[in-house]
Scaffold this active site. Sequence first.
Site, PDB file in Angstrom:
ATOM      1  N   ARG A   1      -5.734   7.914  -4.091  1.00 10.49           N
ATOM      2  CA  ARG A   1      -6.391   6.693  -3.615  1.00 10.49           C
ATOM      3  C   ARG A   1      -7.496   6.995  -2.590  1.00 10.49           C
ATOM      4  O   ARG A   1      -7.402   7.923  -1.815  1.00 10.49           O
ATOM      5  CB  ARG A   1      -5.346   5.773  -2.974  1.00 10.49           C
ATOM      6  CG  ARG A   1      -5.833   4.367  -2.667  1.00 10.49           C
ATOM      7  CD  ARG A   1      -4.756   3.562  -1.994  1.00 10.49           C
ATOM      8  NE  ARG A   1      -4.509   3.995  -0.618  1.00 10.49           N
ATOM      9  CZ  ARG A   1      -3.428   3.679   0.091  1.00 10.49           C
ATOM     10  NH1 ARG A   1      -2.458   2.960  -0.464  1.00 10.49           N
ATOM     11  NH2 ARG A   1      -3.289   4.098   1.332  1.00 10.49           N
ATOM     12  N   ASP A   2      -8.530   6.154  -2.620  1.00  7.48           N
ATOM     13  CA  ASP A   2      -9.623   6.247  -1.648  1.00  7.48           C
ATOM     14  C   ASP A   2     -10.313   7.602  -1.757  1.00  7.48           C
ATOM     15  O   ASP A   2     -10.520   8.300  -0.757  1.00  7.48           O
ATOM     16  CB  ASP A   2      -9.084   6.014  -0.231  1.00  7.48           C
ATOM     17  CG  ASP A   2     -10.175   5.544   0.736  1.00  7.48           C
ATOM     18  OD1 ASP A   2     -11.298   5.292   0.275  1.00  7.48           O
ATOM     19  OD2 ASP A   2      -9.896   5.457   1.941  1.00  7.48           O
TER      20      ASP A   2
ATOM     21  N   TRP B   1     -18.626   0.885   6.774  1.00  4.62           N
ATOM     22  CA  TRP B   1     -17.468   0.066   6.417  1.00  4.62           C
ATOM     23  C   TRP B   1     -16.352   0.076   7.464  1.00  4.62           C
ATOM     24  O   TRP B   1     -15.397  -0.700   7.370  1.00  4.62           O
ATOM     25  CB  TRP B   1     -16.862   0.562   5.100  1.00  4.62           C
ATOM     26  CG  TRP B   1     -16.544   2.042   5.104  1.00  4.62           C
ATOM     27  CD1 TRP B   1     -17.343   3.044   4.646  1.00  4.62           C
ATOM     28  CD2 TRP B   1     -15.360   2.680   5.610  1.00  4.62           C
ATOM     29  NE1 TRP B   1     -16.736   4.270   4.817  1.00  4.62           N
ATOM     30  CE2 TRP B   1     -15.512   4.077   5.413  1.00  4.62           C
ATOM     31  CE3 TRP B   1     -14.188   2.217   6.194  1.00  4.62           C
ATOM     32  CZ2 TRP B   1     -14.546   5.009   5.785  1.00  4.62           C
ATOM     33  CZ3 TRP B   1     -13.215   3.145   6.580  1.00  4.62           C
ATOM     34  CH2 TRP B   1     -13.399   4.525   6.367  1.00  4.62           C
TER      35      TRP B   1
ATOM     36  N   ASP C   1       0.792  -1.226   0.000  1.00  2.00           N
ATOM     37  CA  ASP C   1       0.000   0.000   0.000  1.00  2.00           C
ATOM     38  C   ASP C   1       0.826   1.277   0.000  1.00  2.00           C
ATOM     39  O   ASP C   1       0.271   2.379   0.040  1.00  2.00           O
ATOM     40  CB  ASP C   1      -0.967   0.005   1.182  1.00  2.00           C
ATOM     41  CG  ASP C   1      -0.275  -0.187   2.519  1.00  2.00           C
ATOM     42  OD1 ASP C   1       0.962  -0.339   2.539  1.00  2.00           O
ATOM     43  OD2 ASP C   1      -0.984  -0.179   3.548  1.00  2.00           O
TER      44      ASP C   1
ATOM     45  N   ASP D   1     -11.546  -0.723  -4.342  1.00  2.00           N
ATOM     46  CA  ASP D   1     -12.443   0.442  -4.281  1.00  2.00           C
ATOM     47  C   ASP D   1     -12.271   1.443  -5.425  1.00  2.00           C
ATOM     48  O   ASP D   1     -13.096   2.355  -5.553  1.00  2.00           O
ATOM     49  CB  ASP D   1     -12.283   1.212  -2.966  1.00  2.00           C
ATOM     50  CG  ASP D   1     -12.669   0.402  -1.743  1.00  2.00           C
ATOM     51  OD1 ASP D   1     -13.222  -0.700  -1.921  1.00  2.00           O
ATOM     52  OD2 ASP D   1     -12.416   0.867  -0.622  1.00  2.00           O
TER      53      ASP D   1
ATOM     54  N   HIS E   1     -18.672  -4.608  -3.567  1.00  2.00           N
ATOM     55  CA  HIS E   1     -19.482  -5.673  -2.980  1.00  2.00           C
ATOM     56  C   HIS E   1     -20.939  -5.470  -3.379  1.00  2.00           C
ATOM     57  O   HIS E   1     -21.286  -4.504  -4.084  1.00  2.00           O
ATOM     58  CB  HIS E   1     -19.334  -5.695  -1.454  1.00  2.00           C
ATOM     59  CG  HIS E   1     -19.607  -4.371  -0.791  1.00  2.00           C
ATOM     60  ND1 HIS E   1     -20.879  -3.868  -0.613  1.00  2.00           N
ATOM     61  CD2 HIS E   1     -18.762  -3.444  -0.268  1.00  2.00           C
ATOM     62  CE1 HIS E   1     -20.819  -2.705   0.000  1.00  2.00           C
ATOM     63  NE2 HIS E   1     -19.536  -2.409   0.213  1.00  2.00           N
TER      64      HIS E   1
ATOM     65  N   TYR F   1      -2.212  -1.601  -4.360  1.00  2.00           N
ATOM     66  CA  TYR F   1      -3.080  -0.586  -3.744  1.00  2.00           C
ATOM     67  C   TYR F   1      -2.309   0.708  -3.483  1.00  2.00           C
ATOM     68  O   TYR F   1      -1.910   0.988  -2.368  1.00  2.00           O
ATOM     69  CB  TYR F   1      -3.624  -1.160  -2.423  1.00  2.00           C
ATOM     70  CG  TYR F   1      -4.650  -0.322  -1.692  1.00  2.00           C
ATOM     71  CD1 TYR F   1      -5.831   0.086  -2.300  1.00  2.00           C
ATOM     72  CD2 TYR F   1      -4.455   0.014  -0.362  1.00  2.00           C
ATOM     73  CE1 TYR F   1      -6.783   0.819  -1.594  1.00  2.00           C
ATOM     74  CE2 TYR F   1      -5.397   0.745   0.356  1.00  2.00           C
ATOM     75  CZ  TYR F   1      -6.564   1.145  -0.268  1.00  2.00           C
ATOM     76  OH  TYR F   1      -7.501   1.863   0.426  1.00  2.00           O
TER      77      TYR F   1
ATOM     78  N   SER G   1      -8.004   6.010   4.398  1.00  2.00           N
ATOM     79  CA  SER G   1      -6.936   5.283   3.708  1.00  2.00           C
ATOM     80  C   SER G   1      -6.409   6.029   2.493  1.00  2.00           C
ATOM     81  O   SER G   1      -5.972   5.425   1.513  1.00  2.00           O
ATOM     82  CB  SER G   1      -7.442   3.897   3.287  1.00  2.00           C
ATOM     83  OG  SER G   1      -7.793   3.127   4.401  1.00  2.00           O
TER      84      SER G   1
ATOM     85  N   ASP H   1      -9.448  -0.077  10.319  1.00  2.00           N
ATOM     86  CA  ASP H   1      -9.914   0.532   9.075  1.00  2.00           C
ATOM     87  C   ASP H   1      -9.734   2.048   9.095  1.00  2.00           C
ATOM     88  O   ASP H   1      -9.695   2.679   8.038  1.00  2.00           O
ATOM     89  CB  ASP H   1     -11.399   0.233   8.857  1.00  2.00           C
ATOM     90  CG  ASP H   1     -11.680  -1.236   8.631  1.00  2.00           C
ATOM     91  OD1 ASP H   1     -10.915  -1.872   7.891  1.00  2.00           O
ATOM     92  OD2 ASP H   1     -12.661  -1.745   9.198  1.00  2.00           O
TER      93      ASP H   1
ATOM     94  N   TRP I   1     -22.764  -2.215  -3.010  1.00  2.00           N
ATOM     95  CA  TRP I   1     -22.151  -1.081  -3.704  1.00  2.00           C
ATOM     96  C   TRP I   1     -22.539  -1.114  -5.189  1.00  2.00           C
ATOM     97  O   TRP I   1     -23.432  -0.405  -5.629  1.00  2.00           O
ATOM     98  CB  TRP I   1     -20.634  -1.131  -3.503  1.00  2.00           C
ATOM     99  CG  TRP I   1     -19.875   0.090  -3.913  1.00  2.00           C
ATOM    100  CD1 TRP I   1     -20.308   1.115  -4.695  1.00  2.00           C
ATOM    101  CD2 TRP I   1     -18.537   0.413  -3.526  1.00  2.00           C
ATOM    102  NE1 TRP I   1     -19.318   2.054  -4.844  1.00  2.00           N
ATOM    103  CE2 TRP I   1     -18.225   1.656  -4.132  1.00  2.00           C
ATOM    104  CE3 TRP I   1     -17.575  -0.212  -2.747  1.00  2.00           C
ATOM    105  CZ2 TRP I   1     -16.968   2.260  -3.982  1.00  2.00           C
ATOM    106  CZ3 TRP I   1     -16.332   0.382  -2.589  1.00  2.00           C
ATOM    107  CH2 TRP I   1     -16.035   1.617  -3.191  1.00  2.00           C
TER     108      TRP I   1
END
Length: 386
Positions: free
Chosen positions: A112-113, A306, A81, A158, A203, A107, A119, A340, A206
């Site tokens: 990102r995110d 989440w 990451d 994501d 998922h 990742y 994150s 998380d 989503w």
Amino acid sequence: MKFLALLALVSAAIATPATKQRRQGCDSDVTLSGNPFEGLTLHANSHYAELVTAAAANLTDSSLEAAALAVADVGTFLWLDTISTIDTFESYLQETTCDEIFGVVIYDLPGRDCAAKASNGELAVGEIDRYKSEYIDPIVAIIKNNPNIAIAAIIEPDSLPNLVTNIDQTACANSKSGYEDGVAYALEQLNLPNVMMYVDAGHGGWLGWNDNLAPGAQELAKVYKAAGSPAQVRGISTNVAGWNAWSLSPGEFENAPDGQYNKAQDEKRYVTLFGDALATAGFPNHAIVDTGRNAVQGLRLEWGDWCNVNGAGFGVRPTTDTGLELADAFVWVKPGGESDGTSDSSATRYDSFCGKEDAYKPAPEAGAWNQAYFEMLLENANPALA
């Protein structure tokens, strides 16, 4: 067919305990096709095993020690990451034996995110050249140096789902070109014989909404085709770091007022429904599903919650016994015990989801170890750990 991996399994089956030897990689190069997990065990990387072993030595409830130590032996994906984590990648990779497959998460996209704060990555929007030259290229070089090791790679959790549902947010709109370019580059460069790739697809709560299925599939197919439709893309990863049940009827939110607008009320239905949409869009449609923390249902106030869900437990251990042809394997992707996101509302990377009523508190920054949360996962594991 994984010719060399299967040959090793046959040899192991006829060896006596006195003659069977564990060794790094295979004697010759590995070629993966079909379900890459079939006949192989997901490697339990020592990075996570060391975290778990340390946690086992610091339990507040000593009766959980055997369960904690059992977790250290469960195959889990290694997250790359940041650029700095690449330095240790090869050493972890070379622990893999010929009857195993190494799981790695790619990742580190620029921006990102984009729809959350916990994150956010190290690369700023626009730093796509750094992503390619300083992140993807070194990873590819390491894998090319180890062609005798089987690898399953999850590509950018994501990222593409955010472009489908959160494009109205400025951060995601600004990240769109970098996400698509970066994922396409990763797919193109990681298209190696010993690697099988799964592009992350969120998922069922989503992209599983009826109106999101076709647009989601089209977005993944667009990037896949831009990469030249790489042969080593097998399909998608779902429920990564998530909480959804594999099979649950009625689903956790099926009887909610808007449940009628989402037929993908568990990951089994999502893999099936989204799989159909992917096939129509021209994208490979097999899947792997993260079951690392989904043992307990009915914990969330909303499907989109989440962050550090309170009351969660370790789920089904990695296996190819999924009961669905499209689902290659259940796997552990999110390292159980790693936070998380922080519940400290004054922190720079605080995300309001980590302060919700159904989120565990206190919780440290994303990626930091949360001993109390780990112990909760042990206590609530289903099936129970040793």
